[in-house]
Design a protein around this motif. Structure first.
Motif, PDB file in Angstrom:
ATOM      1  N   HIS A 326       0.854  -1.433   0.220  1.00 46.91           N
ATOM      2  CA  HIS A 326       0.321  -0.206  -0.156  1.00 46.91           C
ATOM      3  C   HIS A 326       0.707   1.473  -0.056  1.00 46.91           C
ATOM      4  N   MET A 327       1.912   1.098   0.850  1.00 39.94           N
ATOM      5  CA  MET A 327       3.052   3.042   0.770  1.00 39.94           C
ATOM      6  C   MET A 327       3.833   2.649  -0.759  1.00 39.94           C
ATOM      7  N   ASP A 328       4.537   1.631  -1.064  1.00 37.33           N
ATOM      8  CA  ASP A 328       4.995   1.539  -1.953  1.00 37.33           C
ATOM      9  C   ASP A 328       4.268   2.146  -3.395  1.00 37.33           C
ATOM     10  N   ASP A 329       3.217   1.251  -3.298  1.00 36.92           N
ATOM     11  CA  ASP A 329       1.975   1.716  -4.686  1.00 36.92           C
ATOM     12  C   ASP A 329       1.592   3.035  -4.641  1.00 36.92           C
ATOM     13  N   ALA A 330       1.928   3.848  -3.495  1.00 36.13           N
ATOM     14  CA  ALA A 330       1.417   5.779  -2.796  1.00 36.13           C
ATOM     15  C   ALA A 330       2.684   6.054  -3.629  1.00 36.13           C
ATOM     16  N   VAL A 331       4.333   5.935  -3.054  1.00 32.15           N
ATOM     17  CA  VAL A 331       4.772   6.277  -2.895  1.00 32.15           C
ATOM     18  C   VAL A 331       5.537   6.547  -4.962  1.00 32.15           C
ATOM     19  N   LYS A 332       5.024   5.188  -5.671  1.00 34.40           N
ATOM     20  CA  LYS A 332       4.908   5.227  -6.491  1.00 34.40           C
ATOM     21  C   LYS A 332       4.320   6.381  -8.024  1.00 34.40           C
ATOM     22  N   SER A 333       2.974   5.867  -7.469  1.00 34.61           N
ATOM     23  CA  SER A 333       2.170   6.760  -7.984  1.00 34.61           C
ATOM     24  C   SER A 333       2.308   8.359  -7.609  1.00 34.61           C
ATOM     25  N   LEU A 334       3.230   8.613  -6.548  1.00 30.02           N
ATOM     26  CA  LEU A 334       2.925   9.960  -6.372  1.00 30.02           C
ATOM     27  C   LEU A 334       4.362  10.522  -7.883  1.00 30.02           C
ATOM     28  N   ALA A 335       5.693   9.418  -7.607  1.00 26.48           N
ATOM     29  CA  ALA A 335       6.467   9.779  -8.253  1.00 26.48           C
ATOM     30  C   ALA A 335       5.817   9.966 -10.100  1.00 26.48           C
ATOM     31  N   VAL A 336       5.548   8.881 -10.347  1.00 20.08           N
ATOM     32  CA  VAL A 336       4.642   9.078 -11.518  1.00 20.08           C
ATOM     33  C   VAL A 336       3.895  10.306 -11.782  1.00 20.08           C
ATOM     34  N   CYS A 337       3.338  10.535 -10.845  1.00 18.22           N
ATOM     35  CA  CYS A 337       2.335  12.081 -11.188  1.00 18.22           C
ATOM     36  C   CYS A 337       3.992  13.648 -11.147  1.00 18.22           C
ATOM     37  N   LEU A 338       4.351  13.024 -10.466  1.00 20.08           N
ATOM     38  CA  LEU A 338       5.396  14.620 -10.127  1.00 20.08           C
ATOM     39  C   LEU A 338       6.920  14.581 -11.454  1.00 20.08           C
ATOM     40  N   ALA A 339       6.376  13.353 -11.921  1.00 18.52           N
ATOM     41  CA  ALA A 339       7.550  13.327 -12.909  1.00 18.52           C
ATOM     42  C   ALA A 339       7.009  13.547 -14.237  1.00 18.52           C
ATOM     43  N   ALA A 340       5.411  13.291 -14.448  1.00 22.49           N
ATOM     44  CA  ALA A 340       4.271  13.931 -15.667  1.00 22.49           C
ATOM     45  C   ALA A 340       4.355  15.899 -14.998  1.00 22.49           C
ATOM     46  N   ASP A 341       5.176  16.593 -14.160  1.00 18.57           N
ATOM     47  CA  ASP A 341       4.734  17.276 -13.495  1.00 18.57           C
ATOM     48  C   ASP A 341       5.910  17.987 -14.247  1.00 18.57           C
ATOM     49  N   GLU A 342       6.812  17.624 -13.864  1.00 18.38           N
ATOM     50  CA  GLU A 342       8.288  18.077 -13.998  1.00 18.38           C
ATOM     51  C   GLU A 342       8.681  18.594 -15.804  1.00 18.38           C
ATOM     52  N   SER A 343       7.674  17.028 -16.074  1.00 17.13           N
ATOM     53  CA  SER A 343       7.699  17.052 -18.039  1.00 17.13           C
ATOM     54  C   SER A 343       6.730  18.091 -18.469  1.00 17.13           C
ATOM     55  N   VAL A 344       6.045  18.693 -18.207  1.00 18.75           N
ATOM     56  CA  VAL A 344       5.077  19.776 -18.567  1.00 18.75           C
ATOM     57  C   VAL A 344       6.322  20.673 -17.922  1.00 18.75           C
ATOM     58  N   ARG A 345       6.891  20.875 -17.187  1.00 20.65           N
ATOM     59  CA  ARG A 345       7.211  22.063 -17.259  1.00 20.65           C
ATOM     60  C   ARG A 345       9.385  22.179 -17.663  1.00 20.65           C
ATOM     61  N   SER A 346       9.798  20.971 -18.071  1.00 13.72           N
ATOM     62  CA  SER A 346      10.947  20.917 -18.794  1.00 13.72           C
ATOM     63  C   SER A 346      10.215  20.708 -20.233  1.00 13.72           C
ATOM     64  N   GLY A 347       9.468  20.239 -20.985  1.00 10.07           N
ATOM     65  CA  GLY A 347       9.183  19.472 -22.322  1.00 10.07           C
ATOM     66  C   GLY A 347      10.140  18.253 -22.463  1.00 10.07           C
ATOM     67  N   ALA A 348      10.568  17.798 -21.402  1.00 10.33           N
ATOM     68  CA  ALA A 348      11.403  16.861 -21.846  1.00 10.33           C
ATOM     69  C   ALA A 348      10.535  15.288 -21.039  1.00 10.33           C
ATOM     70  N   ALA A 349      10.661  14.169 -21.675  1.00 14.50           N
ATOM     71  CA  ALA A 349      10.684  12.896 -21.019  1.00 14.50           C
ATOM     72  C   ALA A 349      10.909  13.351 -19.467  1.00 14.50           C
ATOM     73  N   VAL A 350      10.759  12.442 -18.592  1.00 13.95           N
ATOM     74  CA  VAL A 350      11.349  11.805 -17.820  1.00 13.95           C
ATOM     75  C   VAL A 350      11.725  10.493 -16.996  1.00 13.95           C
ATOM     76  N   LYS A 351      12.916   9.883 -17.488  1.00 10.79           N
ATOM     77  CA  LYS A 351      13.134   8.634 -16.764  1.00 10.79           C
ATOM     78  C   LYS A 351      13.125   8.136 -15.541  1.00 10.79           C
ATOM     79  N   LEU A 352      12.423   7.062 -14.994  1.00 15.08           N
ATOM     80  CA  LEU A 352      11.947   7.254 -13.916  1.00 15.08           C
ATOM     81  C   LEU A 352      13.159   5.475 -12.696  1.00 15.08           C
TER      82      LEU A 352
END
Length: 352
Positions: A326-352
């Motif tokens: 439960h906790m691991d999935d919460a961290v992973k799902s947040l990491a994906v969405c924050l990486a997407a937010d980073e990608s929105v601002r940078s214009g580049a894909a983000v490797k996880l």
């Protein structure tokens, strides 16, 4: 463990906080020790007698609760949760768990270090229809295509709430964590790359914020997914609710009734009908069987789902349920969405 009610402090009395407080009020396994909010807000009849305090820290120190429920704005989640763990509390925290991956990991580490339970407010994990959707998708086997969105054509009070949320968190993060969590429960595979795009469609949000966002995520098993979230009076109600999982063997989808409104909170969780489609064909090349429609009549509403969330928290504490996944999935799902937010601002894909 004793059946004595667990004493709980609830911090944050917005829509979700009040619903969680009502769930504690009606569950005999809990006893509300204090309600905390930075301003006075209207309370449901069952909550009026508790009053509202201003300081979360004072409530922790003075009441010494067993549980802290945190439904404040997301930028305070991590600090509040860590303080609660250090005060000896179990913690329920609304999604997103934090506003950075480092803070999310800090919260999980504090839960483990203090031997306390951490439950994150992924309401869909407790919804019978979504549990069925995930189970049916897993039966199909991957790789998967995930097609999901939740757009909200909001105005008035709802738009005001959205603008408040966007002071710290974009829609693609705030709502996206729910649906990335669903994807993770279906595929079991790790996300490996994220691409994001966003548009600021109004001057009513800060220049650094966007009220429409879209992400694409790639998983290590070859699965791919997209999620879309937009808030505001300009957002279209056309195809605003898409929940669709495709695999080589077929697909499973949520079919919504005509005429539903995107800013109706019950719309965000109700499923109406699940459609199961098999890709199998017969000797004539035609489909071997018709699509199966699973009626979800009688499914729980928003408050009933909050009641189920808190019942799960009580069960996790009393039965010492392992919440590692439960906790691991919460961290992973947040990491994906924050990486997407980073990608929105940078214009580049983000490797996880």
């Amino acid at each position: 463990m004793s059946d004595k009610p667990l004493r709980v402090v609830v911090a944050g009395l917005g829509n979700m906080g009040r619903s969680h407080a009502l769930a504690y009020h009606t569950n005999p396994g809990f006893e509300i020790a204090a309600l905390v909010n930075r301003s006075d807000v209207p309370l449901q009849d069952g909550l009026v007698g508790y009053g509202i305090r201003r300081s979360f820290e004072d409530a922790l120190r003075e009441e010494k609760p067993d549980v802290a429920a945190i439904a404040t704005y997301s930028d305070s989640h991590a600090d509040y949760a860590v303080r609660a763990f250090e005060a000896g509390c179990h913690v329920f925290v609304e999604k997103p768990l934090a506003t950075t991956v480092a803070d999310a990991r800090r919260v999980v580490a504090a839960a483990k270090a203090n031997g306390r339970k951490l439950v994150i407010g992924y309401i869909l994990r407790h919804h019978p229809s979504w549990v069925r959707l995930i189970a049916e998708a897993r039966k199909l086997g991957g790789p998967y295509v995930f097609r999901m969105n939740l757009n909200q054509q909001s105005s008035g009070h709802t738009w005001g709430t959205h603008k408040q949320l966007m002071q710290t968190t974009s829609p693609v993060v705030d709502c996206g964590v729910h649906y990335l969590d669903v994807m993770l429960q279906i595929t079991d595979a790790n996300p490996v790359e994220v691409r994001g795009m966003g548009v600021r469609l109004t001057d009513e949000v800060a220049p650094s914020m966007y009220n429409y966002g879209h992400l694409q995520v790639l998983f290590e098993d070859g699965s791919v997914g997209w999620y879309e979230a937009g808030w505001g009076p300009m957002i279209s109600e056309t195809a605003f609710f898409v929940k669709d999982v495709i695999s080589p063997k077929g697909c499973v989808s949520i079919v919504m009734k005509e005429g539903i409104k995107s800013d109706d909170i019950d719309t965000h969780t109700k499923t109406s009908t699940i459609r199961l489609h098999s890709a199998a064909t017969g000797p004539d090349g035609r489909f071997a069987k018709q699509d199966e429609l699973l009626s979800m009549e009688g499914e729980p509403g928003h408050q009933e789902l909050c009641d189920l969330e808190q019942a799960f928290l009580l069960k996790a504490i009393r039965e010492d349920i392992d919440l590692t996944r439960h906790m691991d999935d919460a961290v992973k799902s947040l990491a994906v969405c924050l990486a997407a937010d980073e990608s929105v601002r940078s214009g580049a894909a983000v490797k996880l």
